[in-house]
Enzyme design. Structure first.
Site, short mmCIF file in Angstrom:
data_model
loop_
_atom_site.label_atom_id
_atom_site.label_comp_id
_atom_site.label_asym_id
_atom_site.label_seq_id
_atom_site.Cartn_x
_atom_site.Cartn_y
_atom_site.Cartn_z
N ARG A 91 46.11 41.04 39.23
CA ARG A 91 45.81 39.73 38.26
C ARG A 91 44.33 39.64 38.17
O ARG A 91 43.88 39.53 39.31
CB ARG A 91 46.54 38.51 38.83
CG ARG A 91 48.22 38.55 38.55
CD ARG A 91 48.51 37.80 37.18
NE ARG A 91 49.91 38.10 36.68
CZ ARG A 91 50.24 37.81 35.64
NH1 ARG A 91 49.27 37.41 34.41
NH2 ARG A 91 51.52 38.01 35.27
N ASN A 107 37.67 42.72 47.71
CA ASN A 107 38.60 43.60 46.90
C ASN A 107 38.10 44.97 46.93
O ASN A 107 37.04 45.51 47.39
CB ASN A 107 38.25 43.43 45.35
CG ASN A 107 39.35 44.25 44.55
OD1 ASN A 107 40.30 44.08 44.80
ND2 ASN A 107 38.59 44.42 43.37
N HIS A 109 38.00 48.60 44.86
CA HIS A 109 38.18 49.18 43.69
C HIS A 109 38.08 50.65 43.52
O HIS A 109 37.18 51.02 44.35
CB HIS A 109 37.10 48.22 42.79
CG HIS A 109 37.22 48.59 41.21
ND1 HIS A 109 38.20 48.16 40.52
CD2 HIS A 109 36.45 49.58 40.35
CE1 HIS A 109 37.99 48.54 39.10
NE2 HIS A 109 37.15 49.88 39.20
#
Ligand code: GAR
Length: 204
Positions: A91, A107, A109
Site C-alpha cells: 500500500r 523499506n 525494494h
C-alpha cells in the site's frame, strides 16, 4: 535492543529473514509485532509460529486512508515500536503516516534504486536488456520508493532469465541485505538526513 515492527501484505519472506536475524543474541533489534493489511497474508502465520504478536487491518474497513493509517499508528504504538520495516507492504502510505515515522521507517525494494521504482521491477529490467539488477533498502519518504538509500546489493542478469528466475536471485540478496540494513540503523551507524524532504532534519 531497538523495538521493530514489520508491515507486510503477503508472503513475508523478508519479514522471516528479519525475525531470524533478531533471534541472534548479538542482534541489536527485536521484532515486537507484525502488522498486515491483508488478513490472509501467509506471513502472519510465520510470525505467529515465532510467537510474535500480529495484527491485521483492512483499509476497506475504514472510511478513508487517514483513518486506516491512524489505526495502524495505534497498533504500532501499542507495541512501543521505535522503528518500522516495510517488507512487501503493497500500500502507498500517506504523508502524515510517513512523516510520523520519518527516519525510523525503512523499506526494501527489488531494484537498484533510483532505477525501476514501483511494480514489476524484474520484468521491466529484463525488457530493458539490463545486465545488472538488485535490491535497495531505503528510508521511506513521501515520494514513492524515493527516500535515501541505506544499502543495495547487485546481481547479474543471466542469459535465459525470466522475471521469476531473476526475482529469485534478487530475493536471496534481499534476505541478506535487509537484516544488515536494520542492524546499521539500530546501532546508529546510519541516520536519516535529507534536506529535500524535511528542512529541520539537521538540528545543527
Ligand atoms: C519482495 O521482493 C520485496 O522487495 C517486494 O515485494 C516482495 C515481497 O516478498 N517489495 C516491493 O515490491 C515493494 N514495492 P516477501 O513478502 O516474501 O518479503
Amino acid at each position: 535492543r531497538a523495538r521493530v515492527a514489520i508491515l507486510i501484505s503477503g508472503r513475508g519472506s523478508n519479514m522471516a529473514a528479519l525475525i531470524d536475524a533478531a533471534k541472534r543474541p548479538d542482534y541489536p533489534a527485536e521484532i515486537v509485532g507484525v502488522l498486515s493489511n491483508r488478513a490472509a497474508a501467509p506471513g502472519l502465520d510465520i510470525a505467529a509460529r515465532n510467537a510474535i504478536p500480529t495484527a491485521s487491518l483492512a483499509q476497506s474497513s475504514f472510511a478513508d486512508r487517514d483513518l486506516f493509517e491512524a489505526a495502524m499508528t495505534r497498533v504500532l504504538e501499542s507495541w512501543k515500536a521505535d522503528y518500522v520495516c516495510l517488507a512487501g507492504f503493497m500500500r502507498i502510505l500517506g504523508e502524515d503516516f510517513v512523516n510520523r515515522w520519518l527516519g525510523r521507517m525503512i523499506n526494501i525494494h527489488p531494484s537498484l534504486l533510483p532505477a525501476y521504482k514501483g511494480l514489476d521491477t524484474h520484468k521491466r529490467a529484463l525488457a530493458d536488456g539490463a545486465t545488472e539488477h538488485g535490491c535497495t533498502v531505503h528510508f521511506v519518504t513521501p515520494g514513492l520508493d524515493d527516500g535515501p538509500a541505506i544499502l543495495s546489493a547487485r546481481v547479474p542478469v543471466l542469459p535465459g532469465d525470466t522475471p521469476a528466475s531473476l526475482a529469485d536471485r534478487v530475493l536471496a540478496e534481499e534476505h541478506r541485505l535487509y537484516p544488515e540494513a536494520l542492524r546499521l540503523l539500530a546501532i546508529g551507524k546510519v541516520r536519516f538526513h535529507d534536506h529535500r524532504h524535511r528542512s529541520d532534519s539537521h538540528p545543527n
